[in-house]
Design an enzyme around this catalytic site. Structure first.
Site, mmCIF file in Angstrom:
data_model
loop_
_atom_site.group_PDB
_atom_site.id
_atom_site.type_symbol
_atom_site.label_atom_id
_atom_site.label_comp_id
_atom_site.label_asym_id
_atom_site.label_seq_id
_atom_site.Cartn_x
_atom_site.Cartn_y
_atom_site.Cartn_z
ATOM 1 N N TYR A 32 -8.079 -2.909 -3.505
ATOM 2 C CA TYR A 32 -8.065 -4.400 -3.229
ATOM 3 C C TYR A 32 -7.760 -4.546 -1.733
ATOM 4 O O TYR A 32 -7.260 -3.353 -0.941
ATOM 5 C CB TYR A 32 -7.213 -5.074 -4.056
ATOM 6 N N LYS A 147 -5.317 1.437 -1.001
ATOM 7 C CA LYS A 147 -4.776 0.238 -1.481
ATOM 8 C C LYS A 147 -5.285 0.092 -2.893
ATOM 9 O O LYS A 147 -6.266 -0.692 -3.224
ATOM 10 C CB LYS A 147 -5.084 -0.840 -0.516
ATOM 11 N N GLU A 179 8.076 2.925 2.498
ATOM 12 C CA GLU A 179 7.554 1.445 2.847
ATOM 13 C C GLU A 179 8.225 0.802 1.761
ATOM 14 O O GLU A 179 9.534 1.080 1.181
ATOM 15 C CB GLU A 179 6.309 1.438 2.798
ATOM 16 N N LEU A 203 0.958 2.709 2.923
ATOM 17 C CA LEU A 203 -0.138 2.168 3.311
ATOM 18 C C LEU A 203 -0.062 1.635 4.777
ATOM 19 O O LEU A 203 1.175 1.258 5.171
ATOM 20 C CB LEU A 203 -0.181 0.763 2.460
HETATM 21 N N1 PDD Z 1 0.468 -5.785 0.191
HETATM 22 N N2 PDD Z 1 2.478 -1.420 1.765
HETATM 23 C C1 PDD Z 1 2.141 -1.946 0.667
HETATM 24 C C2 PDD Z 1 2.491 -0.921 -0.507
HETATM 25 C C3 PDD Z 1 1.427 -2.989 0.343
HETATM 26 O O1 PDD Z 1 0.925 -3.362 -0.741
HETATM 27 C C4 PDD Z 1 1.218 -3.839 1.535
HETATM 28 C C5 PDD Z 1 0.450 -5.320 1.426
HETATM 29 C C6 PDD Z 1 1.702 -3.450 2.846
HETATM 30 C C7 PDD Z 1 1.354 -4.278 4.124
HETATM 31 O O2 PDD Z 1 -0.030 -4.052 4.452
HETATM 32 P P1 PDD Z 1 -0.548 -5.386 5.360
HETATM 33 O O3 PDD Z 1 -0.018 -5.799 6.589
HETATM 34 O O4 PDD Z 1 -1.899 -4.879 5.749
HETATM 35 O O5 PDD Z 1 -0.523 -6.583 4.237
HETATM 36 C C8 PDD Z 1 2.297 -2.241 3.081
HETATM 37 C C9 PDD Z 1 -0.338 -6.993 -0.086
HETATM 38 C C10 PDD Z 1 0.027 -8.110 0.831
HETATM 39 C C11 PDD Z 1 -0.036 -7.404 -1.485
HETATM 40 O O6 PDD Z 1 -0.283 -6.320 -2.386
HETATM 41 O O7 PDD Z 1 -0.112 -8.520 -1.889
#
Ligand code: PDD
Length: 285
Positions: A32, A147, A179, A203
């Site tokens: 996703y 993701k 993270e 990620l």
């Molecule tokens: N999550 N690490 C993880 C495990 C994440 O699920 C996310 C983002 C990030 C940050 O990635 P980005 O800056 O590209 O949003 C890091 C999204 C927002 C979610 O699961 O809703």
């Protein structure tokens, strides 16, 4: 009514019918993306599409988000959501075969599903105060660069944070910071930023990439490297980044003050630059 995208069609969210044999439903077999829109502007859409293409390729789903016109899906779903700022969620699963079996089915076409929600941004007064975070062992698999929609460890660590009134759970593995449940982490020590290197353990967050880029533009030293849990505990500043949390300052870690226990000067500079970039400049103390 919330508009959904479902396998080539736009329809009300509550009209979507998912097969019980959909691989997303029975195996969590899918990937996703979540894209923020500030007004009508998509934030870093190309980077999100590239990451989605990579996630799909890594799990062997033959679908090209660029050739497939996914940019238009994101835009249309956003346009239908009345909020000033919005996020669009889009997931692709391996589809709904005729029966259940772990290996890839021959008879399934990928299921594509998306919808938009208002972006509930962290507000300036909360940002000026900063947020608590807690720590926990990282119990996830070793392909966190994908993701994936299979998010049970993230669900559990997000819940652990919520129960302790924290913004996030910061995860660690083998003495190293990885993270958070759904965001990345950066630290500042003596004016230098460090953030865990983007390999299979995390990620590669888009907001993380943006902040690293902004810091370099501002002449602030940034290292992408292994970050010790001990360094996290003795950092002057800790920040969390994600599409929904943007760039948020952490001021307590497991109940202990981070630095002076308030958002630090490097965060203020970077946050101001980020606000300009998203077209939402704000003054903060
Ligand atoms: N999550 N690490 C993880 C495990 C994440 O699920 C996310 C983002 C990030 C940050 O990635 P980005 O800056 O590209 O949003 C890091 C999204 C927002 C979610 O699961 O809703």
């Amino acid at each position: 009514m919330t508009l959904a995208y479902w396998n080539g069609h736009y329809m009300p969210l509550d009209a979507v019918k998912v097969s019980p044999l959909d691989r997303g439903f029975v195996f969590g077999d899918g990937v996703y993306e979540v894209v923020a829109f500030y007004g009508t502007e998509a934030f870093e859409l190309d980077a999100h599409l590239a990451r989605l293409a990579r996630s799909l390729a890594e799990i062997g789903i033959a679908l090209d988000p660029i050739a497939g016109g996914f940019a238009e899906i994101f835009r249309r779903l956003r346009a239908d959501c009345g909020a000033p700022d919005a996020t669009v969620y889009l997931q692709v699963t391996r589809g709904a075969p005729g029966t259940r079996g772990h290996a890839f089915p021959a008879d399934a076409t990928p299921t594509v599903f998306g919808f938009a929600t208002p972006l509930a941004r962290l507000q300036p007064d909360a940002l000026a105060t900063g947020f608590p975070a807690v720590t926990a062992p990282d119990i996830r698999w070793l392909r966190c660069d994908i993701k994936a929609i299979s998010l049970l460890p993230a669900v559990l660590s997000a819940q652990a944070a919520k129960e302790r009134n924290a913004l996030e759970t910061i995860l660690h593995r083998d003495g190293l910071v990885t993270e958070c449940s759904s965001s990345n982490v950066l630290i500042v020590k003596d004016g230098r930023i460090a953030t865990p290197v983007a390999d299979h353990r995390i990620l590669d967050g888009i907001d993380r990439q943006v902040v690293v880029r902004l810091a370099r533009q501002h002449g602030i030293p940034v290292q992408e490297r292994n970050v010790l849990l001990e360094e996290l505990r003795t950092a002057d500043e800790i920040w969390i980044t994600s599409t929904t949390k943007e760039v948020a300052p952490v001021v307590t870690l497991d109940g202990a003050a981070v630095g002076l226990g308030k958002p630090g000067p490097v965060w203020r500079e970077m946050r101001a630059a980020f606000d300009v970039l998203i077209g939402r400049p704000a003054s903060r103390g």
